[in-house]
Write a protein that holds these residues in place. Structure first.
Motif, short mmCIF file in Angstrom:
data_model
loop_
_atom_site.label_atom_id
_atom_site.label_comp_id
_atom_site.label_asym_id
_atom_site.label_seq_id
_atom_site.Cartn_x
_atom_site.Cartn_y
_atom_site.Cartn_z
N SER A 269 0.85 -1.19 0.00
CA SER A 269 0.00 0.00 0.00
C SER A 269 0.88 1.23 0.00
CB SER A 269 -0.90 0.00 1.24
OG SER A 269 -1.59 1.22 1.36
N PRO B 82 3.36 2.56 4.75
CA PRO B 82 3.25 2.99 6.14
C PRO B 82 3.89 1.98 7.08
CG PRO B 82 1.11 3.00 5.04
CD PRO B 82 2.05 2.28 4.15
N PHE C 206 3.19 -0.33 10.02
CA PHE C 206 2.00 -0.95 10.60
C PHE C 206 2.34 -1.49 11.98
CE2 PHE C 206 1.37 -1.29 6.00
CZ PHE C 206 0.08 -0.78 5.87
N ALA D 117 -6.23 3.10 12.03
CA ALA D 117 -6.89 2.40 10.93
C ALA D 117 -6.92 0.91 11.20
CB ALA D 117 -6.16 2.68 9.62
N THR E 186 -6.94 -1.85 9.51
CA THR E 186 -6.68 -2.13 8.10
C THR E 186 -7.13 -3.50 7.64
OG1 THR E 186 -4.44 -2.94 8.56
CG2 THR E 186 -4.69 -0.57 8.13
N ASN F 95 -11.21 -3.56 6.15
CA ASN F 95 -11.52 -2.37 5.36
C ASN F 95 -12.59 -2.70 4.32
OD1 ASN F 95 -11.52 -0.04 3.82
ND2 ASN F 95 -9.63 -0.57 2.73
N LEU G 207 -8.21 1.88 5.16
CA LEU G 207 -6.76 1.71 5.04
C LEU G 207 -6.07 3.07 4.96
CD1 LEU G 207 -4.19 0.11 4.73
CD2 LEU G 207 -4.75 -0.26 2.31
N ASN G 208 -6.56 3.95 4.08
CA ASN G 208 -5.91 5.26 3.99
C ASN G 208 -6.84 6.38 3.55
OD1 ASN G 208 -3.34 6.77 4.16
ND2 ASN G 208 -3.70 7.13 1.98
N HIS H 57 -1.52 3.14 11.53
CA HIS H 57 -2.04 2.03 10.74
C HIS H 57 -1.78 0.75 11.52
CE1 HIS H 57 -1.45 5.22 7.75
NE2 HIS H 57 -2.42 4.64 7.06
#
Length: 489
Positions: A196, A273, A275, A298, A300, A303, A437-438, A453
């Motif tokens: 990502s 990112p 995590f 988040a 993640t 999602n 996620l973002n 994240h």
């Protein structure tokens, strides 16, 4: 007067999702999408309609079909929607076709929906009709897609804040081609990466800016796009690729695609990112004093914007086990809970069983004793880029020191309004946990003390090196440290 045909089909398919994307999951417009409240697909058609009017083109608007990411589209559903879109092209007999697509749709029997659609459109329209499409960067950039189209242009930003601009860029290439002042040719370069890549932070911010500068300053370059890829699809083409459109020169297109592809590959350990695991995330929450700027975390692995159910409970269970309070969670997809709360009304106290309904990837349900219904909202909407998207009915539940937003229309979190419109003041919360996620980052950044994240379990797990592909070769980063053999880390 020459005719422009505009249409769209936009959904993203997660091979590991338990939720089929049936006909009922699609928002459908049959030629009138631009006259209704706009979504991220029909907004592009509206851009093209405005620009076509300025250029003296007649517009024929066809099917616009949009669905929240989920599992496979049933074969009959896809074929019906495809054939309706193609029928519109056949009736329009256009000089130019512009389609708003996603690029990562899968149907039973079709592992490249967009490639199939573009090839059929090309066969129907013939070689002299300009055929172009916009794509989400979370697409599978296949040879079939590139071979069938004259131009494919991808959004550059993630969060996708440039969808309308991308539509305008594609139209500009199309009108130049139609007027005979450009002849687009495309080339791709495989970066052999799966992850990502948020674009709001460095070094991705600088990479996107460099792509824009190349479009502006490099002779012969019409468009530079990075396909991030959609990791949760078990197809051979999953992964990041560069795409360049040049004017007449395939040599320029290939050289520019390789230049940017190698540049991106060299950044592979810096563009994703960091995590945190669940334990580390809970420690960050426990250490945060709260105040007017909550941590925003988040979730993640669950999602909905990547095809997950949106009902996973791992983070709630972790918070309850540690006795943490003043944490807001948004949004749990649980229509049963919403229905019960709406029947009981604001102020009711209920023993509720929340989430964990869609299989092992959703975790175990959470039992909430004496949960209080704090607020109820109907037909709510949240912002995404230039449009407002529906999020259905929603309720705010308060239990065990936690605030939980539950809704009945599966969607990821984009906008703090999904909580604030119900009266929840985020400034009173130590942390806010969002199922995304973002995309949430664009609107949550102004209110966040920090954005974190979290690598939670679930259908959209971000442990990219461990995704159980059966059709994609394992020669990609991060499964391999240096799949291209450059010798650089």
């Amino acid at each position: 007067m020459k005719t422009l045909f505009i249409g769209g089909m936009d959904t993203e398919t997660n091979s590991f999702s338990p939720l089929p994307t049936g006909r009922a999951q699609f928002a459908l417009a049959f030629g009138d999408g631009t006259s209704r409240p706009l979504n991220s697909c029909s907004a592009q058609l509206a851009v093209w309609r405005r620009m076509a009017g300025a250029q003296g083109l007649m517009v024929h608007e066809g099917l616009c079909a949009v669905a929240e990411p989920g599992g496979f589209i049933p074969r009959a559903v896809y074929e019906d929607l495809r054939d309706r879109l193609l029928d519109g092209i056949a009736r329009a007999r256009p000089a130019m076709i512009l389609l708003a697509l996603h690029g990562a749709a899968l149907a039973h029997g079709y592992d490249d929906v967009e490639g199939d659609l573009l090839e059929r459109a090309r066969t129907l329209a013939g070689p002299d009709t300009f055929l172009g499409a916009t794509l989400d960067p979370h697409c599978h950039l296949t040879d079939r897609m590139v071979g069938a189209a004259d131009a494919l242009v991808l959004y550059k930003e993630y969060p996708h804040t440039d969808i309308d601009d991308t539509a305008a860029d594609l139209f500009a290439i199309g009108i130049r081609t139609l007027r005979g002042t450009a002849r687009p040719v495309m080339a791709t370069w495989d970066c052999r990466m799966i992850a990502s890549y948020p674009t709001q932070n460095q070094p991705m911010r600088g990479f996107v800016d460099a792509m824009r500068a190349a479009e502006r300053d490099t002779p012969g370059v019409l468009s530079v796009s990075l396909a991030h890829g959609f990791a949760h699809a078990d197809v051979p083409d999953v992964g990041a690729k560069m795409l360049v459109i040049a004017d007449k020169s395939r040599t320029v297109a290939r050289a520019t695609a390789e230049h940017f592809g190698r540049r991106f590959y060299a950044l592979r350990n810096q563009v994703t990112p960091r995590f945190l695991d669940l334990e580390a995330a809970m420690e960050r929450i426990a250490a945060h004093p709260g105040g007017r700027s909550p941590l925003v975390l988040a979730d993640t692995g669950d999602n909905p914007g990547g095809g997950a159910a949106g009902d996973a409970t791992f983070m709630v269970h972790a918070a309850l086990a540690r006795g943490l309070e003043n944490i807001a969670f948004a949004m749990f997809w649980d229509p049963v809970v919403v229905e019960i709360c709406m029947a009981a009304g604001v102020g009711a106290r209920l023993d509720m069983r929340l989430g964990g309904k869609c299989g092992p990837q959703s975790g175990y349900p959470v039992d909430l004793a004496g949960a209080r219904v704090r607020a109820i909202g109907t037909a709510m909407r949240q912002r995404f880029g230039s449009v407002e998207l529906p999020m259905g009915n929603a309720v705010w539940l308060e239990a065990h020191g936690l605030n939980l937003i539950v809704n009945d229309l599966r969607t990821q979190v984009f906008d703090p309004v999904c909580m604030t419109a119900l009266g929840l003041d985020l400034g009173t919360q130590r942390a806010v946990v969002v199922k995304s996620l973002n995309h949430f980052a664009a609107l949550f950044a102004p209110v966040a003390g920090d954005i974190i994240h979290v690598a939670t379990p679930g259908t959209t797990s971000v442990r990219y090196g461990d995704i159980p592909y059966t059709r994609r070769s394992p020669d990609y980063w991060p499964r391999l440290a240096d799949p291209l053999g450059t010798g650089a880390s």
